[in-house]
Design an enzyme around this catalytic site. Structure first.
Site, PDB file in Angstrom:
ATOM      1  N   GLY A   1       0.791  -1.230   0.000  1.00 56.55           N
ATOM      2  CA  GLY A   1       0.000   0.000   0.000  1.00 56.55           C
ATOM      3  C   GLY A   1       0.823   1.279   0.000  1.00 56.55           C
TER       4      GLY A   1
ATOM      5  CD  GLU B   1       7.099   1.404  -8.369  1.00 55.50           C
ATOM      6  OE1 GLU B   1       8.090   0.837  -7.836  1.00 55.50           O
ATOM      7  OE2 GLU B   1       5.974   0.871  -8.428  1.00 55.50           O
TER       8      GLU B   1
ATOM      9  CD  GLN C   1      11.353   0.715  -6.256  1.00 54.25           C
ATOM     10  OE1 GLN C   1      10.911   1.556  -5.498  1.00 54.25           O
ATOM     11  NE2 GLN C   1      10.587   0.068  -7.132  1.00 54.25           N
TER      12      GLN C   1
END
Ligand code: ZN
Length: 195
Positions: free
Chosen positions: A27, A95, A97
């Site tokens: 989540g 996102e 990473q």
């Protein structure tokens, strides 16, 4: 639940960094969208960025698994964020990473200039190692929220993204066909079986 700093209109604008991290299906993106929508309700200027690598579902929107979505810009590198984030109060990054290491300096520069920066990303790759630039972002952030999925095998809190397929590259986009959330113990059981 994360509660925003409130600030008076007369205050000198103060920035800070928030990180929302966790495994797949935890989540993260939903929480990012929740915070960004609240900022929009507060009539703040919001810009959202994601790495151009992540083109699941939609090129222009940050899309979470429950189809709640918000307009975003896909950029090839962290340097593009500074160029594009003009005149904004809040910057959202999804996102994270997948971004390069330059993202730490970009986020610090934004926050130092009075921008609230909200970052969502996977804290670990499928091998259980810290993922890309996330550890550094967590270190420099004022606020870190770790969200959890539910282990599909035992029902406890899950913080691993277990890869169902045999592919071994670190970046492998996919959803329930490629990953499942597992707790520490079920994840270890799988690895004991496969080695
Ligand atoms: Zn489990």
């Amino acid at each position: 639940m994360f509660v925003e700093n409130t600030f008076k209109q007369t205050d000198k604008r103060r920035g800070w960094i928030e990180v929302i991290c966790g495994s797949m299906f935890s989540g993260k993106t939903e929480e990012l969208i929740r915070r960004l929508k609240r900022a929009q309700f507060a009539r703040l200027n919001v810009e959202i960025f994601k790495p151009a690598i992540d083109t699941r579902y939609d090129e222009q929107k940050v899309v979470s698994h429950d189809a709640n979505s918000i307009q975003s810009t896909a950029v090839p590198s962290s340097a593009n964020i500074l160029l594009l984030a003009n005149n904004v109060d809040v910057v959202g990054i999804d996102e994270a990473q997948f971004f390069d290491q330059g993202l730490v300096e970009v986020c610090n520069t934004l926050a130092n200039n009075g921008v609230r920066v909200i970052i969502a990303g996977l804290d670990m790759d499928y091998l259980g190692n810290p993922f890309g630039v996330m550890p550094q972002l967590m270190a420099v952030a004022e606020f870190v929220t770790k969200v959890h999925a539910i282990c599909v095998e035992c029902g406890h809190l899950a913080h691993h993204s277990y890869r169902v397929t045999g592919e071994s590259k670190i970046v492998l986009l996919g959803e329930t066909d490629k990953y499942k959330p597992l707790c520490r113990y079920c994840y270890q059981n799988h690895h004991a079986q496969s080695s």
